[in-house]
Design a protein around this motif. Structure first.
Motif, short mmCIF file in Angstrom:
data_model
loop_
_atom_site.label_atom_id
_atom_site.label_comp_id
_atom_site.label_asym_id
_atom_site.label_seq_id
_atom_site.Cartn_x
_atom_site.Cartn_y
_atom_site.Cartn_z
N SER A 78 0.81 -1.22 0.00
CA SER A 78 0.00 0.00 0.00
C SER A 78 0.85 1.28 0.00
CB SER A 78 -0.95 0.02 1.20
OG SER A 78 -0.23 0.05 2.42
N ARG A 79 2.14 1.14 0.26
CA ARG A 79 3.05 2.28 0.25
C ARG A 79 4.34 1.88 -0.47
NH1 ARG A 79 -0.74 4.64 1.78
NH2 ARG A 79 -1.03 6.03 3.53
N VAL A 80 4.87 2.84 -1.23
CA VAL A 80 6.16 2.67 -1.90
C VAL A 80 6.99 3.91 -1.61
CG1 VAL A 80 7.36 2.48 -4.12
CG2 VAL A 80 5.22 1.23 -3.76
N ALA A 81 8.23 3.70 -1.21
CA ALA A 81 9.20 4.80 -1.07
C ALA A 81 10.20 4.66 -2.20
CB ALA A 81 9.90 4.72 0.28
N SER A 82 10.50 5.78 -2.84
CA SER A 82 11.40 5.75 -3.99
C SER A 82 12.32 6.96 -3.94
CB SER A 82 10.57 5.75 -5.28
OG SER A 82 11.38 5.53 -6.41
N MET A 83 13.61 6.69 -4.01
CA MET A 83 14.60 7.78 -4.10
C MET A 83 14.96 7.93 -5.57
SD MET A 83 16.97 7.03 -0.77
CE MET A 83 17.16 5.29 -1.11
N TRP A 84 15.16 9.19 -6.00
CA TRP A 84 15.38 9.46 -7.41
C TRP A 84 16.38 10.58 -7.61
CZ3 TRP A 84 14.05 14.48 -8.09
CH2 TRP A 84 13.07 15.01 -7.24
N ARG A 85 16.81 10.72 -8.87
CA ARG A 85 17.77 11.76 -9.26
C ARG A 85 17.38 12.27 -10.64
NH1 ARG A 85 22.66 11.06 -12.25
NH2 ARG A 85 24.09 12.79 -11.92
N ILE A 86 17.34 13.60 -10.80
CA ILE A 86 17.07 14.23 -12.09
C ILE A 86 18.29 15.05 -12.47
CG2 ILE A 86 15.77 16.07 -13.25
CD1 ILE A 86 13.32 15.26 -11.64
N THR A 87 18.68 14.94 -13.73
CA THR A 87 19.68 15.83 -14.29
C THR A 87 19.10 16.47 -15.54
OG1 THR A 87 20.70 14.04 -15.54
CG2 THR A 87 21.68 14.56 -13.39
N GLY A 88 19.65 17.59 -15.92
CA GLY A 88 19.20 18.28 -17.12
C GLY A 88 19.77 19.67 -17.15
N ARG A 89 19.10 20.55 -17.89
CA ARG A 89 19.54 21.94 -18.02
C ARG A 89 18.41 22.86 -17.60
NH1 ARG A 89 20.22 23.70 -22.78
NH2 ARG A 89 19.05 22.08 -23.84
N ASN A 90 18.77 23.93 -16.94
CA ASN A 90 17.79 24.87 -16.39
C ASN A 90 17.05 25.62 -17.50
OD1 ASN A 90 16.34 26.67 -14.80
ND2 ASN A 90 18.08 28.05 -14.57
N ASN A 91 15.73 25.48 -17.48
CA ASN A 91 14.86 26.25 -18.37
C ASN A 91 13.85 27.05 -17.54
OD1 ASN A 91 13.84 27.19 -20.82
ND2 ASN A 91 12.27 25.60 -20.86
N GLY A 92 14.33 27.56 -16.39
CA GLY A 92 13.46 28.36 -15.54
C GLY A 92 12.94 27.64 -14.32
N VAL A 93 13.57 26.56 -13.92
CA VAL A 93 13.12 25.80 -12.75
C VAL A 93 13.15 26.69 -11.50
CG1 VAL A 93 15.37 24.79 -12.12
CG2 VAL A 93 13.28 23.54 -11.64
N PHE A 94 12.15 26.56 -10.67
CA PHE A 94 12.02 27.31 -9.41
C PHE A 94 12.02 28.81 -9.62
CE2 PHE A 94 14.44 23.39 -8.03
CZ PHE A 94 13.29 22.67 -7.74
N GLY A 95 11.53 29.26 -10.77
CA GLY A 95 11.42 30.68 -11.04
C GLY A 95 12.72 31.36 -11.42
#
Length: 139
Positions: A78-95
């Motif tokens: 009923s629950r799943v915990a998942s750790m993840w990683r994102i890479t890329g290039r900034n196109n305005g993330v977080f304003g």
């Protein structure tokens, strides 16, 4: 036919929605109508609102690559915990200004999975503050 595990469901979500080419419409098949996302203390309610949020977030990271670091489920799935990683290039993330700077973000998602094998909710915590600071240092 073997019922897929809850981890398999979450990994299917990651593969369909966040790994290129992103397919945000897969959310329709994987999540319930009244799906709830809690991210950064903000509550996004409904599958459609979640799809809009995902599209907007995805548009802010060019060349996004999503990696599952580790996932595990509780005793009844009923629950799943998942750790993840994102890479890329900034196109305005977080304003921030779209600068094309490389970004790396890590996080943890805790999913609730229904008995019907669909996603009910997701609570996400990520290193947004650290990414924001790195993108805005000295500017």
């Amino acid at each position: 036919m073997r019922k897929r595990s809850s981890v398999d469901l979450v990994h299917e979500f990651w593969a369909q929605v966040w790994q290129p080419p992103q397919n945000y419409d897969a959310i329709d098949d994987l999540a319930v109508e009244d799906f709830v996302l809690i991210t950064g203390g903000t509550r996004i309610e409904s599958r459609e609102a979640f799809k809009q949020w995902a599209r907007e977030f995805g548009s802010k990271i060019d060349d996004m690559d999503f990696e599952v670091v580790e996932s595990f489920e509780n005793h009844d799935g009923s629950r799943v915990a998942s750790m993840w990683r994102i890479t890329g290039r900034n196109n305005g993330v977080f304003g921030t200004e779209p600068s094309g700077e490389p970004i790396e973000m890590t996080g943890t998602a805790v999913w609730a999975v229904g008995e019907d094998g669909r996603l009910l909710s997701n609570r996400v915590e990520r290193n947004a503050y650290e990414v924001f600071r790195k993108l805005t240092e000295g500017k």
